[in-house]
Design an enzyme around this catalytic site. Sequence first.
Site, mmCIF file in Angstrom:
data_model
loop_
_atom_site.group_PDB
_atom_site.id
_atom_site.type_symbol
_atom_site.label_atom_id
_atom_site.label_comp_id
_atom_site.label_asym_id
_atom_site.label_seq_id
_atom_site.Cartn_x
_atom_site.Cartn_y
_atom_site.Cartn_z
ATOM 1 N N ALA A 13 0.849 -1.195 0.000
ATOM 2 C CA ALA A 13 0.000 0.000 0.000
ATOM 3 C C ALA A 13 0.884 1.244 0.000
ATOM 4 O O ALA A 13 2.049 1.191 0.355
ATOM 5 C CB ALA A 13 -0.905 -0.005 1.227
ATOM 6 N N CYS A 14 0.292 2.353 -0.406
ATOM 7 C CA CYS A 14 0.964 3.638 -0.432
ATOM 8 C C CYS A 14 1.529 3.920 0.956
ATOM 9 O O CYS A 14 0.850 3.646 1.939
ATOM 10 C CB CYS A 14 -0.047 4.719 -0.833
ATOM 11 N N PRO A 15 2.717 4.401 1.100
ATOM 12 C CA PRO A 15 3.627 4.897 0.067
ATOM 13 C C PRO A 15 4.695 3.893 -0.366
ATOM 14 O O PRO A 15 5.658 4.266 -1.030
ATOM 15 C CB PRO A 15 4.294 6.079 0.767
#
Length: 75
Positions: A13-15
Site C-alpha cells: 500500500a501507499c507509500p
Amino acid sequence: METAKVLDAKGLACPMPIVKTKKAMNDLESGQVLEIHATDKGAKNDLAAWAKSGGHELVKHEEESNVFKFWIKKG
C-alpha cells in the site's frame, strides 16, 4: 522494451511502491528502464507524479489482471 530491473510491489500500500521505486532507481544508470508491478490503485497517479517530479519519464503503463505495470526511464 528492454528493462534493466523489475520491481515487484504487488500487495504493498501507499507509500511503499514509491519508496521501493525510488530505491530501485538509485541502482540504475541514466536512460535505463525500471519495470514496476503494483496492485495499489493509487500507484498510477503516485508513480506518474513521482517520475515527473524526479526528472524521469513514465514511458508506458498498463493494467493486466488487476496488476498495474509501469515502465519508468531514469532521467
